[in-house]
Design a protein around this motif. Structure first.
Motif, PDB file in Angstrom:
ATOM      1  N   ILE A 112       0.771  -1.223   0.115  1.00  0.00           N
ATOM      2  CA  ILE A 112      -0.025  -0.038  -0.012  1.00  0.00           C
ATOM      3  C   ILE A 112       0.891   1.223   0.088  1.00  0.00           C
ATOM      4  O   ILE A 112       0.663   2.274  -0.764  1.00  0.00           O
ATOM      5  CB  ILE A 112      -0.784   0.012   1.137  1.00  0.00           C
ATOM      6  CG1 ILE A 112      -2.017  -1.150   1.179  1.00  0.00           C
ATOM      7  CG2 ILE A 112      -1.769   1.453   1.150  1.00  0.00           C
ATOM      8  CD1 ILE A 112      -2.719  -1.527   2.361  1.00  0.00           C
ATOM      9  N   LEU A 113       1.687   1.399   0.754  1.00  0.00           N
ATOM     10  CA  LEU A 113       2.593   2.380   0.819  1.00  0.00           C
ATOM     11  C   LEU A 113       3.503   2.652  -0.518  1.00  0.00           C
ATOM     12  O   LEU A 113       3.525   3.668  -1.161  1.00  0.00           O
ATOM     13  CB  LEU A 113       3.957   2.192   1.927  1.00  0.00           C
ATOM     14  CG  LEU A 113       4.955   3.168   2.136  1.00  0.00           C
ATOM     15  CD1 LEU A 113       4.493   4.554   2.314  1.00  0.00           C
ATOM     16  CD2 LEU A 113       6.072   2.649   3.150  1.00  0.00           C
ATOM     17  N   GLN A 114       3.754   1.641  -1.028  1.00  0.00           N
ATOM     18  CA  GLN A 114       4.668   1.647  -2.645  1.00  0.00           C
ATOM     19  C   GLN A 114       3.671   2.241  -3.403  1.00  0.00           C
ATOM     20  O   GLN A 114       3.941   3.153  -4.136  1.00  0.00           O
ATOM     21  CB  GLN A 114       5.003   0.262  -2.802  1.00  0.00           C
ATOM     22  CG  GLN A 114       5.844   0.355  -4.267  1.00  0.00           C
ATOM     23  CD  GLN A 114       6.363  -1.189  -4.553  1.00  0.00           C
ATOM     24  OE1 GLN A 114       6.244  -2.006  -3.921  1.00  0.00           O
ATOM     25  NE2 GLN A 114       7.101  -1.217  -5.820  1.00  0.00           N
ATOM     26  N   ASP A 115       2.278   1.735  -3.414  1.00  0.00           N
ATOM     27  CA  ASP A 115       1.364   2.222  -4.333  1.00  0.00           C
ATOM     28  C   ASP A 115       1.097   3.619  -4.119  1.00  0.00           C
ATOM     29  O   ASP A 115       1.041   4.505  -5.168  1.00  0.00           O
ATOM     30  CB  ASP A 115       0.022   1.534  -4.290  1.00  0.00           C
ATOM     31  CG  ASP A 115       0.176   0.109  -4.770  1.00  0.00           C
ATOM     32  OD1 ASP A 115       1.155  -0.356  -5.525  1.00  0.00           O
ATOM     33  OD2 ASP A 115      -0.684  -0.981  -4.142  1.00  0.00           O
ATOM     34  N   TYR A 116       0.827   4.198  -3.017  1.00  0.00           N
ATOM     35  CA  TYR A 116       0.587   5.497  -2.588  1.00  0.00           C
ATOM     36  C   TYR A 116       1.684   6.403  -3.072  1.00  0.00           C
ATOM     37  O   TYR A 116       1.814   7.486  -3.638  1.00  0.00           O
ATOM     38  CB  TYR A 116       0.296   5.782  -1.164  1.00  0.00           C
ATOM     39  CG  TYR A 116      -0.992   5.352  -0.665  1.00  0.00           C
ATOM     40  CD1 TYR A 116      -2.080   5.045  -1.682  1.00  0.00           C
ATOM     41  CD2 TYR A 116      -1.438   5.091   0.635  1.00  0.00           C
ATOM     42  CE1 TYR A 116      -3.392   4.719  -1.420  1.00  0.00           C
ATOM     43  CE2 TYR A 116      -2.626   4.526   0.853  1.00  0.00           C
ATOM     44  CZ  TYR A 116      -3.381   4.461   0.066  1.00  0.00           C
ATOM     45  OH  TYR A 116      -4.845   4.057   0.245  1.00  0.00           O
ATOM     46  N   THR A 117       3.074   5.833  -2.667  1.00  0.00           N
ATOM     47  CA  THR A 117       4.257   6.603  -3.043  1.00  0.00           C
ATOM     48  C   THR A 117       4.413   6.906  -4.684  1.00  0.00           C
ATOM     49  O   THR A 117       4.754   7.986  -5.109  1.00  0.00           O
ATOM     50  CB  THR A 117       5.467   6.036  -2.677  1.00  0.00           C
ATOM     51  OG1 THR A 117       5.542   5.910  -1.214  1.00  0.00           O
ATOM     52  CG2 THR A 117       6.858   6.786  -3.042  1.00  0.00           C
ATOM     53  N   HIS A 118       4.195   5.916  -5.497  1.00  0.00           N
ATOM     54  CA  HIS A 118       4.111   5.637  -6.775  1.00  0.00           C
ATOM     55  C   HIS A 118       3.107   6.635  -7.364  1.00  0.00           C
ATOM     56  O   HIS A 118       3.394   7.508  -8.438  1.00  0.00           O
ATOM     57  CB  HIS A 118       4.092   4.268  -7.563  1.00  0.00           C
ATOM     58  CG  HIS A 118       3.841   4.420  -8.959  1.00  0.00           C
ATOM     59  ND1 HIS A 118       4.841   4.433  -9.686  1.00  0.00           N
ATOM     60  CD2 HIS A 118       2.685   3.944  -9.602  1.00  0.00           C
ATOM     61  CE1 HIS A 118       4.460   4.519 -10.876  1.00  0.00           C
ATOM     62  NE2 HIS A 118       3.264   4.261 -11.053  1.00  0.00           N
ATOM     63  N   GLU A 119       1.705   6.683  -6.896  1.00  0.00           N
ATOM     64  CA  GLU A 119       0.918   7.543  -7.368  1.00  0.00           C
ATOM     65  C   GLU A 119       0.998   8.978  -7.080  1.00  0.00           C
ATOM     66  O   GLU A 119       0.880   9.827  -8.038  1.00  0.00           O
ATOM     67  CB  GLU A 119      -0.504   7.167  -6.646  1.00  0.00           C
ATOM     68  CG  GLU A 119      -1.902   7.825  -7.012  1.00  0.00           C
ATOM     69  CD  GLU A 119      -3.007   7.502  -6.477  1.00  0.00           C
ATOM     70  OE1 GLU A 119      -4.126   8.265  -6.520  1.00  0.00           O
ATOM     71  OE2 GLU A 119      -3.089   6.547  -5.601  1.00  0.00           O
ATOM     72  N   PHE A 120       1.571   9.179  -5.902  1.00  0.00           N
ATOM     73  CA  PHE A 120       1.900  10.747  -5.623  1.00  0.00           C
ATOM     74  C   PHE A 120       2.937  11.120  -6.551  1.00  0.00           C
ATOM     75  O   PHE A 120       2.917  12.374  -6.995  1.00  0.00           O
ATOM     76  CB  PHE A 120       2.642  10.646  -4.046  1.00  0.00           C
ATOM     77  CG  PHE A 120       3.025  11.939  -3.593  1.00  0.00           C
ATOM     78  CD1 PHE A 120       2.316  13.159  -3.829  1.00  0.00           C
ATOM     79  CD2 PHE A 120       4.459  12.000  -3.579  1.00  0.00           C
ATOM     80  CE1 PHE A 120       3.074  14.406  -3.401  1.00  0.00           C
ATOM     81  CE2 PHE A 120       5.024  13.192  -3.121  1.00  0.00           C
ATOM     82  CZ  PHE A 120       4.482  14.561  -3.187  1.00  0.00           C
ATOM     83  N   HIS A 121       4.216  10.490  -6.817  1.00  0.00           N
ATOM     84  CA  HIS A 121       5.133  10.723  -7.709  1.00  0.00           C
ATOM     85  C   HIS A 121       4.669  11.067  -9.269  1.00  0.00           C
ATOM     86  O   HIS A 121       5.070  11.904  -9.870  1.00  0.00           O
ATOM     87  CB  HIS A 121       6.472  10.189  -7.497  1.00  0.00           C
ATOM     88  CG  HIS A 121       6.942  10.017  -6.356  1.00  0.00           C
ATOM     89  ND1 HIS A 121       7.732  11.295  -5.833  1.00  0.00           N
ATOM     90  CD2 HIS A 121       7.387   9.054  -5.446  1.00  0.00           C
ATOM     91  CE1 HIS A 121       8.343  11.018  -4.902  1.00  0.00           C
ATOM     92  NE2 HIS A 121       8.076   9.772  -4.240  1.00  0.00           N
ATOM     93  N   LYS A 122       3.648  10.283  -9.544  1.00  0.00           N
ATOM     94  CA  LYS A 122       3.256  10.300 -10.778  1.00  0.00           C
ATOM     95  C   LYS A 122       2.350  11.321 -11.192  1.00  0.00           C
ATOM     96  O   LYS A 122       2.462  12.118 -12.315  1.00  0.00           O
ATOM     97  CB  LYS A 122       2.287   9.114 -11.189  1.00  0.00           C
ATOM     98  CG  LYS A 122       1.672   9.169 -12.341  1.00  0.00           C
ATOM     99  CD  LYS A 122       0.978   7.705 -12.930  1.00  0.00           C
ATOM    100  CE  LYS A 122       0.212   7.575 -14.151  1.00  0.00           C
ATOM    101  NZ  LYS A 122      -0.549   6.391 -14.456  1.00  0.00           N
ATOM    102  N   THR A 123       1.458  11.767 -10.052  1.00  0.00           N
ATOM    103  CA  THR A 123       0.547  12.740 -10.192  1.00  0.00           C
ATOM    104  C   THR A 123       1.411  14.083 -10.219  1.00  0.00           C
ATOM    105  O   THR A 123       1.257  15.063 -10.832  1.00  0.00           O
ATOM    106  CB  THR A 123      -0.655  12.848  -9.043  1.00  0.00           C
ATOM    107  OG1 THR A 123      -1.319  11.597  -8.951  1.00  0.00           O
ATOM    108  CG2 THR A 123      -1.420  14.002  -9.081  1.00  0.00           C
TER     109      THR A 123
END
Length: 248
Positions: A112-123
Protein backbone atom coordinates in the motif's frame (compact mmCIF):
# COMPACT_ATOMS: atom_id res chain seq x y z
CA UNK A 1 2.03 -10.43 30.11
CA UNK A 2 4.93 -9.83 27.75
CA UNK A 3 3.01 -11.53 24.94
CA UNK A 4 -0.07 -9.40 25.67
CA UNK A 5 2.05 -6.24 25.67
CA UNK A 6 3.72 -7.20 22.40
CA UNK A 7 0.35 -7.94 20.85
CA UNK A 8 -0.97 -4.55 21.89
CA UNK A 9 2.14 -2.90 20.43
CA UNK A 10 1.61 -4.66 17.12
CA UNK A 11 -2.05 -3.68 17.05
CA UNK A 12 -1.15 -0.07 17.83
CA UNK A 13 1.27 -0.07 14.87
CA UNK A 14 -1.36 -1.56 12.57
CA UNK A 15 -3.90 1.02 13.77
CA UNK A 16 -1.44 3.86 13.05
CA UNK A 17 -0.68 2.39 9.62
CA UNK A 18 -4.37 2.12 8.69
CA UNK A 19 -5.02 5.66 9.92
CA UNK A 20 -2.12 7.04 7.89
CA UNK A 21 -3.22 5.05 4.83
CA UNK A 22 -6.74 6.47 5.07
CA UNK A 23 -5.38 10.01 5.36
CA UNK A 24 -3.08 9.41 2.42
CA UNK A 25 -5.93 8.04 0.31
CA UNK A 26 -8.03 11.16 0.93
CA UNK A 27 -5.07 13.48 0.34
CA UNK A 28 -4.14 11.76 -2.92
CA UNK A 29 -7.71 12.01 -4.22
CA UNK A 30 -7.79 15.73 -3.45
CA UNK A 31 -4.29 16.12 -4.89
CA UNK A 32 -5.34 14.43 -8.14
CA UNK A 33 -8.44 16.64 -8.40
CA UNK A 34 -6.28 19.74 -7.88
CA UNK A 35 -3.94 18.74 -10.70
CA UNK A 36 -6.89 17.97 -13.00
CA UNK A 37 -8.57 21.30 -12.26
CA UNK A 38 -5.27 23.09 -12.85
CA UNK A 39 -4.95 21.55 -16.31
CA UNK A 40 -8.61 22.22 -17.10
CA UNK A 41 -8.40 25.87 -16.06
CA UNK A 42 -5.32 26.37 -18.26
CA UNK A 43 -7.06 24.75 -21.25
CA UNK A 44 -10.22 26.78 -20.74
CA UNK A 45 -8.27 30.00 -20.42
CA UNK A 46 -6.21 29.26 -23.52
CA UNK A 47 -9.25 28.37 -25.67
CA UNK A 48 -11.58 30.94 -24.08
CA UNK A 49 -14.51 28.67 -24.94
CA UNK A 50 -15.13 26.99 -21.60
CA UNK A 51 -18.64 27.29 -20.14
CA UNK A 52 -17.31 27.24 -16.58
CA UNK A 53 -14.94 29.58 -14.84
CA UNK A 54 -12.33 28.04 -12.50
CA UNK A 55 -12.96 28.84 -8.88
CA UNK A 56 -9.27 29.21 -8.15
CA UNK A 57 -6.69 31.03 -10.18
CA UNK A 58 -3.43 29.37 -11.03
CA UNK A 59 -1.34 31.18 -8.40
CA UNK A 60 -3.66 29.90 -5.66
CA UNK A 61 -3.54 26.41 -7.15
CA UNK A 62 0.25 26.55 -7.20
CA UNK A 63 0.31 27.37 -3.48
CA UNK A 64 -2.18 24.59 -2.73
CA UNK A 65 -0.08 22.18 -4.77
CA UNK A 66 3.05 23.02 -2.78
CA UNK A 67 1.19 22.73 0.55
CA UNK A 68 -0.45 19.41 -0.30
CA UNK A 69 2.84 18.03 -1.64
CA UNK A 70 4.53 18.74 1.69
CA UNK A 71 1.63 17.22 3.65
CA UNK A 72 1.60 14.03 1.55
CA UNK A 73 5.38 13.69 1.80
CA UNK A 74 5.13 13.98 5.59
CA UNK A 75 2.38 11.31 5.72
CA UNK A 76 4.44 9.01 3.51
CA UNK A 77 7.43 9.50 5.80
CA UNK A 78 5.30 8.68 8.88
CA UNK A 79 3.86 5.59 7.20
CA UNK A 80 7.35 4.48 6.22
CA UNK A 81 8.48 4.86 9.83
CA UNK A 82 5.50 2.80 11.05
CA UNK A 83 6.28 0.06 8.52
CA UNK A 84 9.90 0.04 9.71
CA UNK A 85 8.73 -0.41 13.30
CA UNK A 86 6.48 -3.25 12.22
CA UNK A 87 9.42 -4.89 10.43
CA UNK A 88 11.51 -4.56 13.60
CA UNK A 89 8.71 -6.15 15.61
CA UNK A 90 8.60 -9.19 13.34
CA UNK A 91 12.31 -9.78 14.08
CA UNK A 92 11.94 -9.66 17.90
CA UNK A 93 12.22 -12.92 19.89
CA UNK A 94 8.93 -14.56 20.74
CA UNK A 95 7.12 -13.77 17.50
CA UNK A 96 8.29 -16.81 15.58
CA UNK A 97 4.92 -18.60 15.97
CA UNK A 98 3.10 -15.70 14.38
CA UNK A 99 5.87 -14.71 11.97
CA UNK A 100 4.11 -15.88 8.77
CA UNK A 101 0.92 -13.96 9.55
CA UNK A 102 2.89 -10.90 10.67
CA UNK A 103 5.02 -10.92 7.53
CA UNK A 104 1.90 -11.21 5.37
CA UNK A 105 0.34 -8.21 7.10
CA UNK A 106 3.58 -6.22 6.89
CA UNK A 107 3.93 -6.98 3.18
CA UNK A 108 0.38 -5.78 2.55
CA UNK A 109 1.11 -2.46 4.29
CA UNK A 110 4.35 -2.13 2.35
CA UNK A 111 2.50 -2.69 -0.94
CA UNK A 112 0.00 0.00 0.00
CA UNK A 113 2.83 2.38 0.86
CA UNK A 114 4.55 1.64 -2.45
CA UNK A 115 1.32 2.23 -4.39
CA UNK A 116 0.65 5.53 -2.64
CA UNK A 117 4.24 6.66 -3.19
CA UNK A 118 4.09 5.78 -6.88
CA UNK A 119 0.72 7.50 -7.31
CA UNK A 120 1.97 10.64 -5.56
CA UNK A 121 5.12 10.94 -7.65
CA UNK A 122 3.20 10.24 -10.87
CA UNK A 123 0.56 12.91 -10.12
CA UNK A 124 3.19 15.39 -9.00
CA UNK A 125 5.28 14.77 -12.13
CA UNK A 126 2.25 15.27 -14.37
CA UNK A 127 1.38 18.51 -12.59
CA UNK A 128 4.92 19.88 -12.91
CA UNK A 129 5.05 18.90 -16.59
CA UNK A 130 1.75 20.68 -17.28
CA UNK A 131 2.86 23.77 -15.40
CA UNK A 132 6.20 23.89 -17.20
CA UNK A 133 4.52 23.44 -20.58
CA UNK A 134 1.93 26.13 -19.87
CA UNK A 135 4.58 28.54 -18.61
CA UNK A 136 6.50 27.99 -21.83
CA UNK A 137 3.38 28.52 -23.95
CA UNK A 138 2.56 31.63 -21.93
CA UNK A 139 6.01 33.01 -22.65
CA UNK A 140 5.55 32.30 -26.35
CA UNK A 141 2.13 33.97 -26.38
CA UNK A 142 3.60 36.99 -24.62
CA UNK A 143 6.31 37.26 -27.24
CA UNK A 144 3.68 37.01 -29.99
CA UNK A 145 1.58 39.73 -28.40
CA UNK A 146 4.65 41.92 -28.02
CA UNK A 147 5.46 41.36 -31.67
CA UNK A 148 1.87 42.14 -32.70
CA UNK A 149 1.88 45.36 -30.66
CA UNK A 150 4.79 46.63 -32.72
CA UNK A 151 3.61 45.09 -35.99
CA UNK A 152 2.30 48.46 -37.27
CA UNK A 153 5.75 50.03 -37.31
CA UNK A 154 7.32 46.81 -38.54
CA UNK A 155 4.78 46.49 -41.36
CA UNK A 156 5.43 50.06 -42.44
CA UNK A 157 9.17 49.47 -42.50
CA UNK A 158 8.69 46.21 -44.36
CA UNK A 159 6.50 47.94 -46.94
CA UNK A 160 9.12 50.63 -47.49
CA UNK A 161 11.86 48.01 -47.84
CA UNK A 162 9.76 46.09 -50.37
CA UNK A 163 9.10 49.21 -52.41
CA UNK A 164 12.77 50.09 -52.41
CA UNK A 165 13.65 46.54 -53.38
CA UNK A 166 11.15 46.63 -56.26
CA UNK A 167 12.55 49.95 -57.43
CA UNK A 168 16.07 48.51 -57.43
CA UNK A 169 14.88 45.48 -59.39
CA UNK A 170 13.23 47.74 -61.97
CA UNK A 171 16.42 49.77 -62.25
CA UNK A 172 18.48 46.59 -62.75
CA UNK A 173 16.04 45.41 -65.39
CA UNK A 174 16.22 48.73 -67.26
CA UNK A 175 20.01 48.64 -67.06
CA UNK A 176 20.04 45.14 -68.48
CA UNK A 177 17.72 46.21 -71.31
CA UNK A 178 19.89 49.25 -72.05
CA UNK A 179 23.05 47.18 -72.12
CA UNK A 180 21.35 44.63 -74.40
CA UNK A 181 20.27 47.39 -76.80
CA UNK A 182 23.75 48.90 -76.78
CA UNK A 183 25.36 45.53 -77.48
CA UNK A 184 22.93 44.83 -80.32
CA UNK A 185 23.59 48.31 -81.77
CA UNK A 186 27.32 47.77 -81.53
CA UNK A 187 27.10 44.43 -83.32
CA UNK A 188 24.87 45.96 -85.99
CA UNK A 189 27.24 48.91 -86.52
CA UNK A 190 30.21 46.56 -86.66
CA UNK A 191 28.46 44.51 -89.32
CA UNK A 192 27.52 47.64 -91.29
CA UNK A 193 31.06 48.92 -90.94
CA UNK A 194 32.40 45.73 -92.47
CA UNK A 195 29.95 46.00 -95.32
CA UNK A 196 30.79 49.67 -95.90
CA UNK A 197 34.50 48.91 -95.94
CA UNK A 198 33.91 46.22 -98.51
CA UNK A 199 31.84 48.58 -100.65
CA UNK A 200 34.34 51.39 -100.22
CA UNK A 201 37.21 49.21 -101.37
CA UNK A 202 35.30 48.31 -104.47
CA UNK A 203 34.30 51.91 -105.13
CA UNK A 204 37.89 53.09 -104.67
CA UNK A 205 38.96 50.57 -107.23
CA UNK A 206 36.40 51.96 -109.66
CA UNK A 207 37.32 55.58 -108.76
CA UNK A 208 40.88 54.97 -109.64
CA UNK A 209 39.72 53.87 -113.04
CA UNK A 210 37.08 56.59 -113.58
CA UNK A 211 37.83 60.16 -112.20
CA UNK A 212 34.18 61.23 -112.44
CA UNK A 213 33.14 58.43 -110.22
CA UNK A 214 35.84 59.53 -107.76
CA UNK A 215 34.10 62.85 -107.21
CA UNK A 216 30.84 61.03 -106.60
CA UNK A 217 32.51 58.77 -104.10
CA UNK A 218 33.87 61.75 -102.16
CA UNK A 219 30.37 63.17 -101.87
CA UNK A 220 29.10 59.82 -100.73
CA UNK A 221 31.84 59.65 -98.10
CA UNK A 222 30.96 63.13 -96.82
CA UNK A 223 27.30 62.16 -96.51
CA UNK A 224 28.27 58.92 -94.84
CA UNK A 225 30.30 60.79 -92.21
CA UNK A 226 27.41 63.12 -91.62
CA UNK A 227 25.01 60.22 -91.24
CA UNK A 228 27.44 58.51 -88.85
CA UNK A 229 27.66 61.66 -86.71
CA UNK A 230 23.87 61.96 -86.62
CA UNK A 231 23.43 58.27 -85.77
CA UNK A 232 26.09 58.45 -83.04
CA UNK A 233 24.43 61.55 -81.55
CA UNK A 234 20.99 59.87 -81.51
CA UNK A 235 22.37 56.74 -79.85
CA UNK A 236 24.22 58.79 -77.23
CA UNK A 237 21.13 60.84 -76.38
CA UNK A 238 18.96 57.69 -76.11
CA UNK A 239 21.50 56.02 -73.83
CA UNK A 240 21.69 59.08 -71.55
CA UNK A 241 17.86 59.29 -71.35
CA UNK A 242 17.60 55.58 -70.46
CA UNK A 243 20.23 55.93 -67.73
CA UNK A 244 18.46 58.99 -66.28
CA UNK A 245 15.14 57.10 -66.24
CA UNK A 246 16.69 54.04 -64.64
CA UNK A 247 18.23 55.96 -61.74
CA UNK A 248 15.31 58.34 -61.27
Amino acid sequence: MAGIGSSNYWEDLRKQARQLENELDLKLVSFSKLCTSYSGSRDGRRGETSDTTPLLNNSTQDRMFDTMSVEIEQLLAKLTAVNDKMAEYTNTPGTASHNAALMHTLQRHRDILQDYTHEFHKTKGNFLAIREREDLLGSVRKDIETYKSGSGVNNRRTELFLKEHEHLRNSDRLMDDTISIAMATKENMTSQRGMLKSIQSRVNTLANRFPTINNLIQRINLRKRRDSLILGTVIGVCTILLLLYAFH
